[in-house]
Write an enzyme that holds these catalytic residues in place. Structure first.
Site, PDB file in Angstrom:
ATOM      1  N   ALA A 181      -0.079  -2.136  -5.361  1.00  0.00           N
ATOM      2  CA  ALA A 181      -0.063  -2.663  -6.727  1.00  0.00           C
ATOM      3  C   ALA A 181       1.281  -3.333  -6.993  1.00  0.00           C
ATOM      4  CB  ALA A 181      -0.280  -1.527  -7.720  1.00  0.00           C
ATOM      5  N   HIS A 231      -7.672  -0.129 -14.147  1.00  0.00           N
ATOM      6  CA  HIS A 231      -7.890  -0.426 -12.726  1.00  0.00           C
ATOM      7  C   HIS A 231      -8.002   0.863 -11.906  1.00  0.00           C
ATOM      8  CE1 HIS A 231      -7.176  -4.852 -11.781  1.00  0.00           C
ATOM      9  NE2 HIS A 231      -7.215  -4.796 -13.093  1.00  0.00           N
ATOM     10  N   ASP A 243      -2.994  -6.256  -4.852  1.00  0.00           N
ATOM     11  CA  ASP A 243      -3.396  -6.827  -6.135  1.00  0.00           C
ATOM     12  C   ASP A 243      -2.197  -6.811  -7.071  1.00  0.00           C
ATOM     13  OD1 ASP A 243      -4.916  -7.841  -8.182  1.00  0.00           O
ATOM     14  OD2 ASP A 243      -6.239  -6.104  -8.358  1.00  0.00           O
TER      15      ASP A 243
END
Length: 174
Positions: free
Chosen positions: A39, A55, A88
């Site tokens: 992340a 998420h 991501d």
């Protein structure tokens, strides 16, 4: 589905709220876990904390989170190389790099080198930021340009590239 059915490197592009992250998660969870999640987001405010929590909740069990706003190459090479991994997202990473005055080009080369040495497949998410109007200020234009160059380099290295719009995937490569 075995990991041989998921290409070594997949790039998932799309706009904000296009469904690209959820699509990338589905791609990766088609192979046996556990899965690593790199992340790049940082929770500087309540709204971002809410997005991050959403998420995490959507992903559910089986994910090993690595909060890595800057050192993505290190995480890919040293902490997640043997696990199916989702990164991501690259556009937040570009923003983080620019914020600390790090070379996006150098960091991109480091990330590409780490990706090329991985054992397990990797899915990388990035925003396509070049479809709108030309930004009015120099910083926003520099960000758009850096993100566009990064996406092109990752796409060239990727086995598969998918563009997601309105939750629908369109395969661009592979």
């Amino acid at each position: 589905m075995s990991s041989s059915h998921l290409p070594q490197l997949t790039l998932v592009l799309g706009g904000a709220r296009s469904g690209k992250s959820a699509f990338a998660e589905r791609l990766l969870t088609a192979v046996p876990g556990p899965w690593a999640y790199i992340a790049t987001a940082e929770a500087f405010d309540d709204e971002m904390r809410h997005r991050i929590a959403h998420h995490k909740q959507r992903r559910g069990e089986g994910w090993m989170d690595h909060e890595t706003p800057i050192e993505v190459a290190d995480a890919l090479a040293n902490r997640t190389a043997e696990l199916p991994t989702l990164v991501d997202c690259l556009t937040l990473w570009v923003s983080n790099l620019m914020h600390v005055d790090r070379s996006v080009a150098d960091a991109t080369e480091d990330m590409l080198a780490a990706l090329s040495k991985r054992i397990a497949p990797c899915v990388v998410v990035s925003n396509e930021v070049g479809l709108g109007i030309v930004p009015e200020n120099a910083l926003a234009r520099a960000f758009r340009d850096e993100a566009g160059r990064l996406n092109q380099k990752i796409a060239a290295a990727a086995d598969r590239v998918v563009f997601v719009a309105a939750g629908l995937p369109l395969t661009l490569k592979g």
